[in-house]
Design an enzyme around this catalytic site. Structure first.
Site, PDB file in Angstrom:
ATOM      1  N   CYS A 111     -13.607   3.260   5.539  1.00  0.00           N
ATOM      2  CA  CYS A 111     -12.556   4.287   5.612  1.00  0.00           C
ATOM      3  C   CYS A 111     -12.958   5.571   4.902  1.00  0.00           C
ATOM      4  O   CYS A 111     -12.296   6.598   5.059  1.00  0.00           O
ATOM      5  CB  CYS A 111     -11.248   3.751   5.049  1.00  0.00           C
ATOM      6  N   HIS A 248      -6.715   9.793   3.210  1.00  0.00           N
ATOM      7  CA  HIS A 248      -6.838   8.686   4.164  1.00  0.00           C
ATOM      8  C   HIS A 248      -5.471   8.039   4.362  1.00  0.00           C
ATOM      9  O   HIS A 248      -4.730   7.791   3.406  1.00  0.00           O
ATOM     10  CB  HIS A 248      -7.847   7.662   3.617  1.00  0.00           C
ATOM     11  N   ASN A 278      -3.551   3.027  10.386  1.00  0.00           N
ATOM     12  CA  ASN A 278      -4.782   3.302   9.635  1.00  0.00           C
ATOM     13  C   ASN A 278      -5.959   3.292  10.623  1.00  0.00           C
ATOM     14  O   ASN A 278      -6.243   2.270  11.234  1.00  0.00           O
ATOM     15  CB  ASN A 278      -4.935   2.204   8.570  1.00  0.00           C
TER      16      ASN A 278
HETATM   17  N1  COA Z   1       5.211  -9.313   9.409  1.00  0.00           N
HETATM   18  C1  COA Z   1       6.067 -10.098   8.742  1.00  0.00           C
HETATM   19  N2  COA Z   1       5.744 -10.747   7.598  1.00  0.00           N
HETATM   20  C2  COA Z   1       4.497 -10.578   7.161  1.00  0.00           C
HETATM   21  C3  COA Z   1       3.545  -9.794   7.810  1.00  0.00           C
HETATM   22  C4  COA Z   1       3.949  -9.151   8.987  1.00  0.00           C
HETATM   23  N3  COA Z   1       3.125  -8.340   9.698  1.00  0.00           N
HETATM   24  N4  COA Z   1       2.392  -9.842   7.119  1.00  0.00           N
HETATM   25  C5  COA Z   1       2.587 -10.621   6.058  1.00  0.00           C
HETATM   26  N5  COA Z   1       3.876 -11.090   6.082  1.00  0.00           N
HETATM   27  C6  COA Z   1       4.524 -11.957   5.108  1.00  0.00           C
HETATM   28  C7  COA Z   1       3.534 -12.823   4.352  1.00  0.00           C
HETATM   29  O1  COA Z   1       3.231 -13.970   5.105  1.00  0.00           O
HETATM   30  C8  COA Z   1       4.293 -13.127   3.102  1.00  0.00           C
HETATM   31  O2  COA Z   1       5.231 -14.143   3.394  1.00  0.00           O
HETATM   32  P1  COA Z   1       5.566 -15.285   2.294  1.00  0.00           P
HETATM   33  O3  COA Z   1       6.108 -14.549   1.105  1.00  0.00           O
HETATM   34  O4  COA Z   1       6.555 -16.128   3.003  1.00  0.00           O
HETATM   35  O5  COA Z   1       4.254 -15.934   2.019  1.00  0.00           O
HETATM   36  C9  COA Z   1       5.097 -11.850   2.850  1.00  0.00           C
HETATM   37  O6  COA Z   1       5.129 -11.153   4.104  1.00  0.00           O
HETATM   38  C10 COA Z   1       4.502 -10.965   1.785  1.00  0.00           C
HETATM   39  O7  COA Z   1       3.120 -10.815   2.033  1.00  0.00           O
HETATM   40  P2  COA Z   1       2.224  -9.971   1.103  1.00  0.00           P
HETATM   41  O8  COA Z   1       0.822  -9.959   1.614  1.00  0.00           O
HETATM   42  O9  COA Z   1       2.460 -10.361  -0.330  1.00  0.00           O
HETATM   43  O10 COA Z   1       2.857  -8.512   1.332  1.00  0.00           O
HETATM   44  P3  COA Z   1       2.634  -7.215   0.491  1.00  0.00           P
HETATM   45  O11 COA Z   1       3.942  -6.762  -0.031  1.00  0.00           O
HETATM   46  O12 COA Z   1       1.462  -7.280  -0.429  1.00  0.00           O
HETATM   47  O13 COA Z   1       2.222  -6.196   1.649  1.00  0.00           O
HETATM   48  C11 COA Z   1       0.331  -5.096   2.646  1.00  0.00           C
HETATM   49  C12 COA Z   1       1.041  -6.411   2.407  1.00  0.00           C
HETATM   50  C13 COA Z   1      -0.914  -5.370   3.473  1.00  0.00           C
HETATM   51  C14 COA Z   1       1.266  -4.173   3.444  1.00  0.00           C
HETATM   52  C15 COA Z   1      -0.032  -4.449   1.273  1.00  0.00           C
HETATM   53  O14 COA Z   1      -0.686  -5.367   0.458  1.00  0.00           O
HETATM   54  C16 COA Z   1      -0.889  -3.234   1.449  1.00  0.00           C
HETATM   55  O15 COA Z   1      -0.472  -2.238   2.015  1.00  0.00           O
HETATM   56  N6  COA Z   1      -2.124  -3.269   0.934  1.00  0.00           N
HETATM   57  C17 COA Z   1      -3.091  -2.198   1.155  1.00  0.00           C
HETATM   58  C18 COA Z   1      -3.806  -2.454   2.441  1.00  0.00           C
HETATM   59  C19 COA Z   1      -4.557  -1.287   2.942  1.00  0.00           C
HETATM   60  O16 COA Z   1      -4.069  -0.171   2.914  1.00  0.00           O
HETATM   61  N7  COA Z   1      -5.764  -1.529   3.444  1.00  0.00           N
HETATM   62  C20 COA Z   1      -6.615  -0.559   4.024  1.00  0.00           C
HETATM   63  C21 COA Z   1      -7.260   0.279   2.990  1.00  0.00           C
HETATM   64  S1  COA Z   1      -8.485   1.263   3.676  1.00  0.00           S
END
Ligand code: COA
Length: 321
Positions: A111, A248, A278
């Site tokens: 990225c 980004h 993204n």
């Molecule tokens: N739809 C519905 N539920 C979802 C889901 C989706 N698309 N993806 C995950 N879940 C669920 C998970 O299974 C989990 O359920 P559980 O509590 O029953 O186990 C719950 O949502 C929470 O998951 P979690 O991974 O803890 O969510 P989070 O609050 O950390 O959010 C991201 C996840 C990916 C949105 C967040 O971590 C993030 O934005 N990280 C940065 C990623 C990024 O920007 N990457 C690229 C950088 S270049």
């Protein structure tokens, strides 16, 4: 002489996939995706390719800059999703636009790819090696997503953005900052083709993006503000002097957290991720092109740009428009 962006262009695939569309094919919802990320839709390829979108973004950037392909002597594409292992995407772009005098190559900094490419082109221009550079960020991330992994595949989209760079007596790049932390490479990774030479059992394993979302989030909200502050200071400016932060586009909560840490108003952080998701290396140049075409960018404005992601890698620049 400064290295100046004299033209921008972008190209998105025709097909728009909304969060509601995704909720019909996997266990997710518009509410979950938009509240956690700010993303409402993304563009995904059908027939479009990384090189095809790159070439179109390049044509639009050259048109915006008022130059022709004959003027280009350097093409760098930041991408992790080139259509071929070889030739490079940049060489395919060279052929497609007819930039016969150009040297062309790809770089992989995930990225941060566009920002790394921008810095490489800046360095070449400053040494006088080349005069007019086309710098492109382009991805078809949808082909390396695991569409059974709802926590990752909903975040990403496809597209390409391009800029034309030339030396100028006014404005241009004022400072750069870049870094890498290979030790943390595993938090955002994708395996390439595996070994299938005659000495080993053939593995049919396909590589898909694997991400530790929370670890990436923590990395972004600490590394990006620190890198932006270093770059702003190196440019002899303070955060208040910056008119726009073109960052980004990974997650609106990351942008809000960076704004808070920089003590900068959120309206200085333009957003395209709500419509595009993204798009890795393509995010920053697509955003810049949107800002340019909306007329937001005026001569003399100070713009901070930053990319961050797999590697791990990060890169920031401050430039005067
Ligand atoms: N739809 C519905 N539920 C979802 C889901 C989706 N698309 N993806 C995950 N879940 C669920 C998970 O299974 C989990 O359920 P559980 O509590 O029953 O186990 C719950 O949502 C929470 O998951 P979690 O991974 O803890 O969510 P989070 O609050 O950390 O959010 C991201 C996840 C990916 C949105 C967040 O971590 C993030 O934005 N990280 C940065 C990623 C990024 O920007 N990457 C690229 C950088 S270049």
């Amino acid at each position: 002489m400064g290295t100046r962006i004299i033209g921008t262009g972008s190209c998105l695939p025709e097909t728009v996939v909304t969060n509601d569309d995704l909720s019909r094919i996997m266990d997710t919802s518009d509410e979950w995706i938009s509240s956690r990320t700010g993303i409402r839709q993304r563009h995904l390829v059908r027939e479009e390719t990384t090189a095809g979108m790159s070439a179109e973004a390049a044509r639009r950037a050259m048109d915006n800059a008022g130059i022709t392909a004959q003027d280009i002597d350097l093409i760098i594409v930041g991408t992790v999703t080139a259509d071929h292992v070889l030739p490079s995407c940049a060489c395919e772009v060279q052929a497609a636009i007819g930039a016969e005098h150009a040297v062309a190559f790809d770089i992989n900094a995930a990225c941060s790819g566009f920002m790394f490419a921008l810095n490489i082109a800046h360095a070449y221009l400053q040494t006088g090696t080349y005069k007019t550079a086309l710098v492109i960020g382009a991805e078809t991330l949808s082909k390396i997503m695991d569409w059974n992994d709802r926590s990752t595949c909903v975040l990403f989209g496809d597209g390409a953005g391009a800029v034309v760079l030339q030396l100028s007596s006014q404005g241009g790049v004022l400072a750069f900052d870049q870094g890498s932390d290979g030790v943390k490479g595993g938090v955002l990774s994708c395996v390439n083709r595996t070994n299938n030479n005659p000495l080993v059992e053939t593995s049919k394993e396909l590589g898909y993006v694997h991400m530790d979302g929370q670890e990436v989030y923590r990395f972004a909200v600490t590394t990006v503000p620190a890198s932006v502050i270093r770059t702003v200071r190196a440019a002899g400016l303070s955060v208040e002097d910056i008119d726009y932060f073109a960052l980004h586009q990974a997650n609106v909560r990351i942008l809000q957290a960076v704004a808070k840490r920089l003590k900068a108003p959120e309206d200085k952080f333009p957003i395209s991720l709500d419509r595009c998701g993204n798009i890795s290396a393509a995010s920053v140049p697509i955003l810049l092109d949107e800002m340019n075409r909306k007329g937001l960018l005026k001569p003399g404005m100070k713009i901070a740009m930053s990319g961050f992601g797999g590697g791990l890698t990060w890169a920031s620049a401050v430039l005067e428009w």
